[in-house]
Design an enzyme around this catalytic site. Structure first.
Site, PDB file in Angstrom:
ATOM      1  CB  SER A 138      -0.902   0.018   1.237  1.00 52.38           C
ATOM      2  OG  SER A 138      -1.589   1.252   1.350  1.00 52.38           O
ATOM      3  CE1 TYR A 151      -4.469  -1.719   4.751  1.00 53.62           C
ATOM      4  CE2 TYR A 151      -3.457   0.437   4.390  1.00 53.62           C
ATOM      5  CZ  TYR A 151      -4.037  -0.711   3.890  1.00 53.62           C
ATOM      6  OH  TYR A 151      -4.169  -0.884   2.535  1.00 53.62           O
TER       7      TYR A 151
END
Length: 262
Positions: A138, A151
């Site tokens: 990501s 995350y």
């Protein structure tokens, strides 16, 4: 794309918007797909889209016996495994307030689940002469984001894991790469925006050179490419599919030096 016909892929999180598009693009290229997802309703609906070549196996990535069952189902149905795509993700993240259980959940799904799946699938990939793995990183892996610890940390670990896996699995002719999407229209953006894609584009615009969120098909195309023969000399790489998010610095699209000189 070349090298996809009659191959077999396992796609974790394949019932999601992005994962489902990866399944569809694989299928269009002649790859048979096993969808590994905890979401039974959407997984079964996705399987019904296709006359054949796509099978849903309900799978919790934190349970090793379910991962083994998924691998066994792929081998029984299609004869082997060539590709693994790790899309499944936990977005649980309360920053400092996150407790140990939340950390375990995030890392268990985002990082460890894909490793345990590979452990189960590895002998079958070697038997087929190699293959390809695509992990999901990501843009969050590279920058600080307010209020988000779990995350980004898990995705940074995925990008490093990708390099280590690529090193060790090269001898088996297994290529390992990751993709790092920017904001992409997904179940999470759909939920937090109230289903308002125009709003998502407006909020995302200043942080992406292309001024919008990505489409699931754009991320899926990169994944399928990395599994294809066109990417035969690419391993250990992290491919940004982010509309310029990662390349944009804190000045964004402004021209502060010009403003200083005015």
């Amino acid at each position: 794309m070349k090298g996809l016909q009659d191959k077999v892929a396992i796609v974790t999180g394949g019932a999601t918007l992005i994962g489902a598009e990866i399944v569809r693009q694989f299928h269009r290229n002649g790859t048979r797909v096993v969808v590994a997802d905890i979401d039974g309703k959407n997984g079964e609906a996705l399987q019904r889209e296709f006359a054949d070549g796509v099978r849903f196996v309900q799978t919790d990535l934190t349970q090793d016996e379910q991962l083994q069952r998924c691998v066994d189902a792929a081998v029984a149905a299609y004869g082997g495994i060539d590709f693994i795509v790790n899309v499944a993700c936990s977005y649980v993240d309360e920053g400092l307030a996150s407790d140990r259980q939340q950390w375990s959940q995030a890392l268990g799904v985002n990082l460890v689940g894909g490793v345990m799946l590979l452990r189960a699938a590895y002998p079958h990939m070697v038997q087929r002469g190699g293959g390809a793995i695509v992990n999901f990183g990501s843009t969050s892996a590279q920058v600080a984001q307010a209020g988000r610890w779990l995350y980004p940390a898990s995705k940074a670990a995925v990008v490093q894991l990708t390099r280590s896996q690529a090193m060790d699995l090269a001898k088996d002719n297994i290529r390992v790469n990751s993709v790092s999407p920017g904001w992409t229209w997904s179940g999470v953006l759909d939920q937090v925006s109230g289903g308002d894609k125009d709003k998502a584009n407006r909020v995302a615009a200043p942080f992406h050179m292309l001024g919008r969120v990505g489409e699931p098909a754009e991320v899926a195309a990169a994944v399928v490419f990395l599994c294809s023969d066109q990417a035969s000399f690419i391993t250990g790489a992290n491919l940004p599919v982010d509309g310029g998010y990662g390349a944009m610095g804190p000045e964004q699209g402004a021209a502060p030096i010009a403003a200083l000189m005015a």
